[in-house]
Design an enzyme around this catalytic site. Structure first.
Site, PDB file in Angstrom:
ATOM      1  N   HIS A 425       0.820  -1.217   0.000  1.00  0.00           N
ATOM      2  CA  HIS A 425       0.000   0.000   0.000  1.00  0.00           C
ATOM      3  C   HIS A 425       0.851   1.264   0.000  1.00  0.00           C
ATOM      4  O   HIS A 425       0.320   2.368  -0.228  1.00  0.00           O
ATOM      5  CB  HIS A 425      -0.934  -0.011   1.220  1.00  0.00           C
ATOM      6  CG  HIS A 425      -2.179   0.777   1.034  1.00  0.00           C
ATOM      7  ND1 HIS A 425      -2.509   1.414  -0.147  1.00  0.00           N
ATOM      8  CD2 HIS A 425      -3.219   1.048   1.890  1.00  0.00           C
ATOM      9  CE1 HIS A 425      -3.660   2.037  -0.027  1.00  0.00           C
ATOM     10  NE2 HIS A 425      -4.119   1.825   1.213  1.00  0.00           N
ATOM     11  N   ASP A 429      -2.330   2.130  -4.591  1.00  0.00           N
ATOM     12  CA  ASP A 429      -3.541   2.557  -3.906  1.00  0.00           C
ATOM     13  C   ASP A 429      -4.643   1.522  -4.086  1.00  0.00           C
ATOM     14  O   ASP A 429      -4.571   0.641  -4.960  1.00  0.00           O
ATOM     15  CB  ASP A 429      -4.006   3.918  -4.441  1.00  0.00           C
ATOM     16  CG  ASP A 429      -3.025   5.029  -4.097  1.00  0.00           C
ATOM     17  OD1 ASP A 429      -2.333   4.911  -3.067  1.00  0.00           O
ATOM     18  OD2 ASP A 429      -2.936   6.008  -4.875  1.00  0.00           O
TER      19      ASP A 429
END
Length: 454
Positions: A425, A429
């Site tokens: 992450h 995204d």
């Protein structure tokens, strides 16, 4: 006194090696009635004539000298650039006879096991590294004394002849005579002589049978220890590093496998006939992943923590996780974006065969920009895979089960598979991750999406 024939025989045994043209020792000895001449049958022979009646022909034999350099030292083969050392696990011991190309030991590295074969037929004289010892490229491993022929394979032991079954012995002896019937009553003991008895204090208690030792019966509670091999140590280290470094997050989806199963059932025979390969499901996911990675290049990228830069790859090398008894290996399919179904299936088949035979080279596992792990072969329904560093994402496949799903407002039973995408992450995204996984879902559910580039 020795006879003439025995004298000649003794002379032969002493000077057989010196029989050459013109300098025969027997020619200079004064044995009456014995003479030497050149044999007509062989150039390297002599005829012995005794009393002009007996003729003996002697054939000379020549043997090669023993090779002085028949003991060789076998060194550790060179490793790849990313591997510096490994642990030795011996398959043979000192004194064992080995054939040429027979495996003597295996060197377990961080990524694979390297087999070290014998360069020639011979006998192992010494092991220069202990079992489990660390070695580097070029380290002497063992010494081998070469022999001329391969060791003979032991013949299987013949089954012992079955002994004839013993027939039940029939008793031929006459039965014992029956006891005579008593004709008088037995005598009654007189009350003046009571039966002998012992005091209670004189009776010693009998010892109870010893109890079974703990662990010798049912419910055994034992344990044993085995050294963790280098590959497993490296896997544990890399997975823990991934947890400590990456901000891992997992998104899920489910795929209707009806269309891909129908396509496989319809074309598997023609595919096998043309390409000599079985059409599986893994090739469809590899092809769909390459399609999705081209649409979402950030999933194919990686963060360079040293320079704080994002490295975007213009190529797609997909690692396919394969479970082996020694641990998880991830051979790489390179340049997947340029392959068709047959090329992908052929590469998967070759890498899988090499993995089962423990013949994967380090070059087969170097690199990789994305990983696919198929836990469905073990019956897994649901799971969250861990990123294979230095990659940024991994796709987890699971087993196919029939489940009721809503199709067009109606409930139907369809073969469904859960899929999971774990991603870093820090770089990817949620929007890119979900879009990427939906691309894979669309390409697997309807392969025409790949053909039309939708």
């Amino acid at each position: 006194m020795l006879s003439r024939s025995r004298c000649v025989s003794r002379a032969f045994s002493r000077s057989l090696a010196a029989f050459q043209k013109g300098n025969c020792p027997l020619g200079r000895r004064s044995l009456p009635g014995v003479s030497l001449c050149q044999g007509p049958s062989y150039p390297d022979s002599r005829k012995i004539v005794i009393n002009n009646s007996s003729v003996f022909s002697v054939r000379f034999f020549r043997t090669t000298a023993v090779c002085k350099d028949d003991v060789i030292t076998v060194n550790t083969p060179a490793f790849a650039e990313s591997v510096t050392e490994g642990d030795v696990r011996w398959e043979k011991a000192v004194g064992d006879t080995v054939a040429e190309d027979e495996v003597v030991c295996e060197i377990e590295t961080d990524k694979t096991s390297v087999q070290v074969p014998s360069p020639a037929n011979g006998v192992i004289e010494a092991l220069l590294v202990p079992d489990g010892g660390k070695v580097e490229g070029g380290t002497p491993l063992f010494t081998l004394r070469k022999t001329g022929a391969a060791p003979a394979k032991a013949k299987p032991a013949e089954a012992p002849a079955t002994a004839p079954k013993a027939e039940p012995a029939t008793s031929t002896a006459p039965p014992p005579p029956a006891a005579p019937i008593p004709t008088q009553m037995p005598p009654v003991p007189s009350p003046s002589q009571p039966p002998s008895s012992k005091p209670v204090s004189a009776i010693k208690p009998t010892a109870a049978p010893p109890l079974a030792e703990p662990g010798s019966g049912k419910g055994v509670r034992s344990e044993h220890r085995e050294k963790m091999n280098r590959m497993r140590q490296r896997i544990a280290q890399r997975l823990k590093e991934a947890q400590n470094t990456c901000a891992m997050l997992t998104t899920f989806n489910e795929i209707d496998m009806s269309n891909i199963q129908d396509m496989r059932a319809r074309h598997k025979d023609a595919f096998l006939k043309k390409h000599n390969l079985k059409l599986g499901f893994m090739s469809a996911f590899v092809k769909a992943s390459a399609f999705a990675l081209q649409e979402q290049p950030v999933v194919n990228a990686v963060i360079d923590d040293a320079t704080k830069e994002v490295v975007y790859r213009d190529y797609i090398d997909i690692s396919v996780a394969v479970a082996t008894p020694r641990g998880l290996v991830v051979p790489v399919i390179r340049n997947v974006e340029t392959m068709n179904y047959a090329d992908i299936e052929r590469t998967i088949s070759e890498l899988g065969e090499k993995a089962r035979k423990n013949e994967l080279a380090i070059e087969d596992m170097d690199g990789g920009t994305f990983t696919i792990s198929n836990g469905g072969v073990f019956g897994s329904l649901f799971g969250t895979p861990i990123i294979n560093p230095p990659q940024s994402a991994i796709l987890g496949m699971h087993a196919i089960f029939d489940r009721p799903v809503a199709v067009g407002g109606k409930v139907e039973v369809r073969p469904m598979m859960f899929v999971a995408l774990t991603y870093d992450h820090r770089l990817i995204d949620g929007r890119e991750a979900v879009t990427f996984l939906r691309k894979i879902k669309a390409a697997v559910e309807d392969p025409r999406v790949l053909l039309l580039d939708l």
